[in-house]
Design an enzyme around this catalytic site. Sequence first.
Site, mmCIF file in Angstrom:
data_model
loop_
_atom_site.group_PDB
_atom_site.id
_atom_site.type_symbol
_atom_site.label_atom_id
_atom_site.label_comp_id
_atom_site.label_asym_id
_atom_site.label_seq_id
_atom_site.Cartn_x
_atom_site.Cartn_y
_atom_site.Cartn_z
ATOM 1 N N ASN A 9 0.848 -1.198 0.000
ATOM 2 C CA ASN A 9 0.000 0.000 0.000
ATOM 3 C C ASN A 9 0.881 1.244 0.000
ATOM 4 O O ASN A 9 1.394 1.642 1.040
ATOM 5 C CB ASN A 9 -0.903 -0.033 1.241
ATOM 6 C CG ASN A 9 -1.755 1.220 1.361
ATOM 7 O OD1 ASN A 9 -1.872 1.997 0.408
ATOM 8 N ND2 ASN A 9 -2.359 1.422 2.528
ATOM 9 N N LYS A 11 -0.052 4.220 -0.318
ATOM 10 C CA LYS A 11 -0.779 5.403 0.173
ATOM 11 C C LYS A 11 -0.558 6.556 -0.814
ATOM 12 O O LYS A 11 -0.397 6.306 -2.001
ATOM 13 C CB LYS A 11 -0.340 5.758 1.596
ATOM 14 C CG LYS A 11 -0.350 4.544 2.519
ATOM 15 C CD LYS A 11 -0.245 4.920 3.947
ATOM 16 C CE LYS A 11 -0.084 3.667 4.787
ATOM 17 N NZ LYS A 11 -0.361 3.912 6.181
ATOM 18 N N HIS A 94 -9.829 1.017 4.444
ATOM 19 C CA HIS A 94 -8.584 1.272 5.181
ATOM 20 C C HIS A 94 -8.895 2.248 6.318
ATOM 21 O O HIS A 94 -9.726 3.148 6.166
ATOM 22 C CB HIS A 94 -7.528 1.858 4.235
ATOM 23 C CG HIS A 94 -6.169 1.901 4.850
ATOM 24 N ND1 HIS A 94 -5.801 2.880 5.748
ATOM 25 C CD2 HIS A 94 -5.109 1.067 4.734
ATOM 26 C CE1 HIS A 94 -4.549 2.633 6.147
ATOM 27 N NE2 HIS A 94 -4.115 1.540 5.547
ATOM 28 N N GLU A 96 -7.439 4.757 7.357
ATOM 29 C CA GLU A 96 -7.265 6.180 7.011
ATOM 30 C C GLU A 96 -8.486 6.704 6.253
ATOM 31 O O GLU A 96 -8.851 7.869 6.389
ATOM 32 C CB GLU A 96 -5.966 6.359 6.200
ATOM 33 C CG GLU A 96 -4.748 6.184 7.106
ATOM 34 C CD GLU A 96 -3.482 5.719 6.398
ATOM 35 O OE1 GLU A 96 -3.414 5.751 5.163
ATOM 36 O OE2 GLU A 96 -2.549 5.304 7.124
ATOM 37 N N GLU A 166 -5.739 -4.811 10.485
ATOM 38 C CA GLU A 166 -4.753 -3.744 10.681
ATOM 39 C C GLU A 166 -5.086 -2.983 11.964
ATOM 40 O O GLU A 166 -5.916 -2.054 11.940
ATOM 41 C CB GLU A 166 -4.792 -2.777 9.501
ATOM 42 C CG GLU A 166 -4.405 -3.399 8.187
ATOM 43 C CD GLU A 166 -3.753 -2.371 7.262
ATOM 44 O OE1 GLU A 166 -2.629 -2.632 6.838
ATOM 45 O OE2 GLU A 166 -4.356 -1.324 7.018
ATOM 46 N N GLY A 172 1.977 2.593 10.719
ATOM 47 C CA GLY A 172 2.902 3.712 10.549
ATOM 48 C C GLY A 172 3.558 4.174 11.835
ATOM 49 O O GLY A 172 4.168 5.243 11.883
ATOM 50 N N SER A 211 3.159 -1.803 10.416
ATOM 51 C CA SER A 211 4.612 -1.781 10.621
ATOM 52 C C SER A 211 5.295 -3.111 10.270
ATOM 53 O O SER A 211 6.263 -3.510 10.918
ATOM 54 C CB SER A 211 4.938 -1.340 12.054
ATOM 55 O OG SER A 211 4.445 -0.022 12.271
HETATM 56 C C1 PEP Z 1 -1.097 0.387 6.006
HETATM 57 O O1 PEP Z 1 -1.325 1.576 5.966
HETATM 58 O O2 PEP Z 1 -1.853 -0.393 5.417
HETATM 59 C C2 PEP Z 1 0.064 -0.069 6.768
HETATM 60 C C3 PEP Z 1 0.079 -1.280 7.213
HETATM 61 O O3 PEP Z 1 1.077 0.858 6.976
HETATM 62 P P1 PEP Z 1 2.497 0.585 7.676
HETATM 63 O O4 PEP Z 1 3.042 -0.688 7.105
HETATM 64 O O5 PEP Z 1 3.323 1.773 7.307
HETATM 65 O O6 PEP Z 1 2.247 0.469 9.144
#
Ligand code: PEP
Length: 249
Positions: A9, A11, A94, A96, A166, A172, A211
Amino acid sequence: MPNILLALNWKMNKTPSEARAWAEELSTALPQTSAQLAVLAPAIDLVDVASALKGTPVQCGAQDISAHESGAYTGEISAAMLSDIGAKYAIVGHSERREYHAETSQKVAQKAAAALAGGIVPIVCVGEGLDIREKGEHVAYTVAQLQDSLEQLSLSSAAQLVVAYEPIWAIGTGKTATAQDAEDMAAALRQELRSLYPAHADQIQILYGGSVKPANIAEICAQPNVNGALVGGASLEVASVVDMAAALR
Ligand code: PEP
């Protein structure tokens, strides 16, 4: 057991020329891996990414999709448009988008159904915030969010579904859930999927996201109910994607 999916992803990162360069670099650097790879790029990058990855085993997809088939929905992108350029996936729900675009689970369910109806595999994201985890209510919360986010899905279309757990506190932030945390939630989600879609539940890929990086991906994806990862920050550099793919060999 489903195959492992490594879903990347980006983003809101990478201009079309940066995206093309990334895809061209990856196509020459791809290691032997048993994982399926998919790049979830910003919509404006997708045509270039799809064309640069043509002939490789790497799939592409979008980070969101319209709940509608076509028409007066300014700014939206339909499943038919994604299918037409050869995209396979779309992330829906997601955290976000749930937070910054006020997407409810009901809207997520409409988007997942529209994706499937148009030949796109939805990667349906669920997961709790830190406050819910600290109260110990994360399993009940996330299972209920999954139920609501799948409400429009027919029994037969569920065969094509991907689910991503998630936890918001791990996205993040550098804080990864432990492999056991990921497995515990994936097992609870699998159990829910079994009651919703008994014929398909064991084949549905359940991903962990939050992460994930080269150093932790193998342990997380070795858990019995975790069938891959949704990766944000560590997806931006080709070298880190190559390391993650190699770790899943
Ligand atoms: C995501 O936004 O789907 C995600 C898992 O981000 P990160 O790996 O940066 O935590």
